[in-house]
Design an enzyme around this catalytic site. Structure first.
Site, PDB file in Angstrom:
ATOM      1  N   GLU A  51       0.840  -1.197   0.000  1.00 15.68           N
ATOM      2  CA  GLU A  51       0.000   0.000   0.000  1.00 15.68           C
ATOM      3  C   GLU A  51       0.875   1.247   0.000  1.00 15.68           C
ATOM      4  OE1 GLU A  51      -1.952  -1.286   3.491  1.00 15.68           O
ATOM      5  OE2 GLU A  51      -3.559  -2.307   2.431  1.00 15.68           O
ATOM      6  N   SER A  89      -6.468  -3.987   0.585  1.00 15.47           N
ATOM      7  CA  SER A  89      -7.008  -5.342   0.472  1.00 15.47           C
ATOM      8  C   SER A  89      -5.915  -6.310   0.891  1.00 15.47           C
ATOM      9  CB  SER A  89      -7.412  -5.638  -0.975  1.00 15.47           C
ATOM     10  OG  SER A  89      -8.401  -4.778  -1.445  1.00 15.47           O
ATOM     11  N   GLU A  90      -5.601  -6.319   2.168  1.00 15.11           N
ATOM     12  CA  GLU A  90      -4.426  -7.073   2.623  1.00 15.11           C
ATOM     13  C   GLU A  90      -4.525  -8.568   2.297  1.00 15.11           C
ATOM     14  OE1 GLU A  90      -6.019  -4.879   4.599  1.00 15.11           O
ATOM     15  OE2 GLU A  90      -4.530  -3.265   4.713  1.00 15.11           O
ATOM     16  N   GLN A 148       2.443  -1.901   5.785  1.00 12.60           N
ATOM     17  CA  GLN A 148       2.809  -0.604   6.367  1.00 12.60           C
ATOM     18  C   GLN A 148       2.777  -0.616   7.890  1.00 12.60           C
ATOM     19  OE1 GLN A 148       4.263   1.495   4.448  1.00 12.60           O
ATOM     20  NE2 GLN A 148       3.793   0.125   2.756  1.00 12.60           N
ATOM     21  N   HIS A 191      -1.666  -0.300  16.271  1.00 12.03           N
ATOM     22  CA  HIS A 191      -0.494   0.086  15.486  1.00 12.03           C
ATOM     23  C   HIS A 191       0.806  -0.143  16.250  1.00 12.03           C
ATOM     24  CE1 HIS A 191      -3.476   1.967  12.928  1.00 12.03           C
ATOM     25  NE2 HIS A 191      -2.548   2.401  12.099  1.00 12.03           N
TER      26      HIS A 191
END
Lengths: 333, 332
Positions: free
Chosen positions: B29, B57-58, B80, B128
């Site tokens: 991405e 769209s992993e 990412q 994250h």
């Protein structure tokens, strides 16, 4: 759509081989000669055969947990298939995969898959490589149950934006295990592909000629750089979701009448009839093909039965490209 | 030797390998613009066909890499943030990790998964800040966790040239770290650990950015005359078992410093292994410093409270040094 007579005969042969292979598998499962779980393709033969007849040998497919038919249609060898189903060392996957994971990468079968819809993104990746190298095409087979899987939608979108040479073939046999498709979606399945900008249409999945015609068009578009297509092949499985379903008397989700109605449109019988009417073959010729198939299947069963079991000492092999010294699959050096 | 930053080492390894092998391509991405800089200049150098910007769209692009590898290419997938691994987990755990085995060796999957921003940095909160490698190890993936710019370049090149799927995790806390890195391509072999600092009192087994933490603590303790041996496995799987046993036997006192959850984590595996293989050499119970089993909280003091760091290491070192084994009571 003109079909050469030779191809018509070959399509008959492959449909018949799938049917008889599956019927033989049911017997062998019931006799406990095939362990594990098998999902029969009986009734859907026209889809695999019609689609694969439109492919070149160097094209590829991804398959489903109901994959025996796709492998045979793509040119798989029933001896190695039977050996794999029986868990033998001579099987396609050396007994590591079984029914749900049969693959023959040499002939472009990139694997049956036990996770619904999971082959679609892999088909896209292979198609990306093929497009960069030449004009090979990939077909992603999946069932109606996969239509609500996120990864299928992600893959449709990916194929569309990258103009990938993929043909998405949805085999709508009306039931996701026991759940009727009409209870889990509001619209026609092919219309979903349209939303991604992919040419899509329904196809009579009980008519091998209709499937072949639609597949030829979709494959030609992909090969010419025109991007993906989506075919919703409407078909039916005569047997249960899996072989042992008949032993579960409480599992009832469709009527005998419904099954019988679909049987009336049996793809093999109707194709045989059509070939006779058109004078493409005689009864004797088709009976001859049937006989060859019986012999090939018995040979496959014998081959599998005579094949050795895998050596338990090799249970850790094939996990990694370079076996790690001593205890390969445990990941220690 | 010139000094470059950890992030530049990543960029250089990717660039040189894409230059060397036309089958290598990268997808992820926002990699054409390259917010992080790992693929800066790649579109100009290699064209848009080899630097694929993916939709969010992993699962699909992870499976895409598997299909491309089956067809003969050598994809690099850049995530990412580490939590995206979970979004793609069917395509990882059920597909890529199992495919070569289930197919009886018919295929090899030379895929490199580059996981940016691993671990916690700057209060990124629960989704994250993860280090998802225990899941990946459990699934059977080879996992690399470089702690210096030198190791990053060499290990990443090894991963790209390797014929199995390999995860390369890039700790966010190390991006800016500078270190000596040769300009030419070189490899650091998978499955070989390294003694980052030799010492005779306590062996600290540290992973990723915590190697740097351990080295700082070692400096400080050296002033008191305590000599830490800091060992970096560099690859979590395959693990350098012999190297591990050697450094444990040097001191007999062990602290494992690992920035993932405690339960069934990497530290748990190492501790169990030492109990199995090095029991005779241990002079104190093995100490584990890990995260507790909670999501990383947002607020700075809360974040600090759950992340393993220097203070806990100091404490654990003192604990293993003070340990005196009681004589066994023999019941006749």
């Amino acid at each position: 759509m003109g079909i050469p007579r030779e191809l018509a005969l070959e399509m008959y042969r492959r449909m018949r081989l799938i049917r008889r292979f599956e019927e033989r598998v049911v017997e062998l499962v019931n006799d406990n000669e095939i362990p594990g779980i098998t999902h029969e393709y009986i009734g859907q033969e026209a889809v695999a055969v019609g689609v694969c007849a439109a492919l070149r040998p160097d094209d590829a497919i991804t398959s489903t947990h109901r994959g025996h038919g796709h492998v045979i249609a793509k040119g798989g060898d029933v001896r190695y298939m039977m050996a794999e189903l029986m868990g033998r060392e001579t099987g396609y996957n050396r007994g590591r995969g079984g029914s749900m994971h049969i693959a023959d990468v040499q002939i472009g079968v990139y694997g049956a898959n036990g996770i619904v819809g999971a082959g679609c993104p892999m088909a896209c990746g292979a198609a990306y490589v093929f497009r960069r190298q030449g004009d090979r095409v990939v077909v992603a087979f999946f069932g109606d149950g996969a239509i609500n899987q996120g990864v299928v939608h992600e893959s449709l979108n990916l194929a569309a934006i990258l103009d990938l040479p993929v043909v998405f073939v949805c085999e709508n046999n009306l039931y996701a295990i026991t759940t009727p498709i009409r209870s889990v979606t509001r619209n026609e399945l092919w219309r979903r592909a349209e939303a991604y900008g992919i040419p899509a249409r329904p196809v009579d999945g009980m008519d091998v000629e209709a499937v072949y015609g639609a597949a030829v068009e979709a494959v030609a578009r992909a090969r010419a750089g025109g991007g993906p297509s989506f075919l919703e092949c409407r078909t039916y499985r005569y047997s249960g979701h899996y072989t042992a379903e008949r032993n579960l008397p409480h599992v009832r989700y469709r009527t005998e009448e419904e099954i019988e109605q679909w049987r009336q449109r049996d793809p093999i019988r109707t194709w045989r009839q059509r070939m006779l009417e058109r004078g493409w073959a005689t009864e004797a010729e088709l009976d001859g093909i049937d006989g060859e198939i019986e012999r090939a299947l018995e040979e496959a069963v014998a081959f599998a039965r005579q094949s050795p079991w895998p050596d338990p000492a090799t249970a850790l092999e094939y996990m990694y490209a370079e076996p790690m010294e001593g205890i390969p699959a445990r990941g220690w050096r | 030797m010139r000094q470059i930053r950890y992030l530049q080492a990543i960029q250089e390894a990717l660039y040189q390998e894409m230059q060397r092998d036309p089958r290598v391509f990268i997808l992820g991405e926002d990699i054409r613009v390259s917010m992080r800089g790992t693929t800066r200049g790649f579109v100009e150098a290699f064209g848009p066909e080899r630097v694929l910007d993916m939709p969010i769209s992993e699962a699909a692009f992870t499976g895409f890499a598997t299909g491309a590898a089956m067809a003969g290419f050598r994809p690099i997938v850049e995530y990412q943030i580490p939590s995206l691994v979970y979004v793609a987990f069917d395509q990882l755990a059920n597909q890529a990790a199992k495919m070569p085995y289930m197919l009886g060796g018919q295929v090899r999957l030379p895929i490199t998964y580059l996981v940016m921003g691993a671990g916690a940095k700057n209060n990124a909160a629960g989704q994250h800040s993860d280090n998802p490698y225990p899941f990946l190890l459990h699934a059977g993936f080879k996992v690399v966790l470089p702690s210096t710019p030198y190791d990053m370049k060499g290990l990443l090149i090894s991963a790209i040239r390797h014929d199995d799927p390999v995860f390369v995790l890039c700790p966010a806390a190390l991006y800016a770290l500078r270190g000596p890195v040769p300009e030419e391509p070189y490899t650091v072999p998978l499955g070989v650990g390294e003694v980052k600092r030799d010492g005779s009192d306590v062996t600290v087994i540290a992973t990723g950015h915590l190697v740097q933490t351990a080295l700082q603590v070692a400096e400080k303790l050296a002033e008191e005359g305590i000599q830490l041996l800091v060992w970096d496995p560099r690859t979590l799987l395959p693990l350098d078992r012999e190297g591990l046993f050697r450094v444990v036997r040097r001191t007999g006192r062990v602290v494992i410093l690992d920035d993932s959850n405690r339960t069934c984590g990497f530290a748990a595996e190492v501790a169990a292994l030492l109990a199995e293989e090095c029991f005779d050499a241990l002079r104190a119970p093995v100490q584990r410093i890990t995260r507790p089993d909670v999501p990383v909280p947002f607020s700075p003091p809360l974040e600090q409270a759950v992340l393993p760091g220097a203070a806990q290491l100091l404490q654990a070192v003192r604990r293993v040094l003070e340990w005196k084994r009681e004589p066994s009571v023999v019941v006749p």
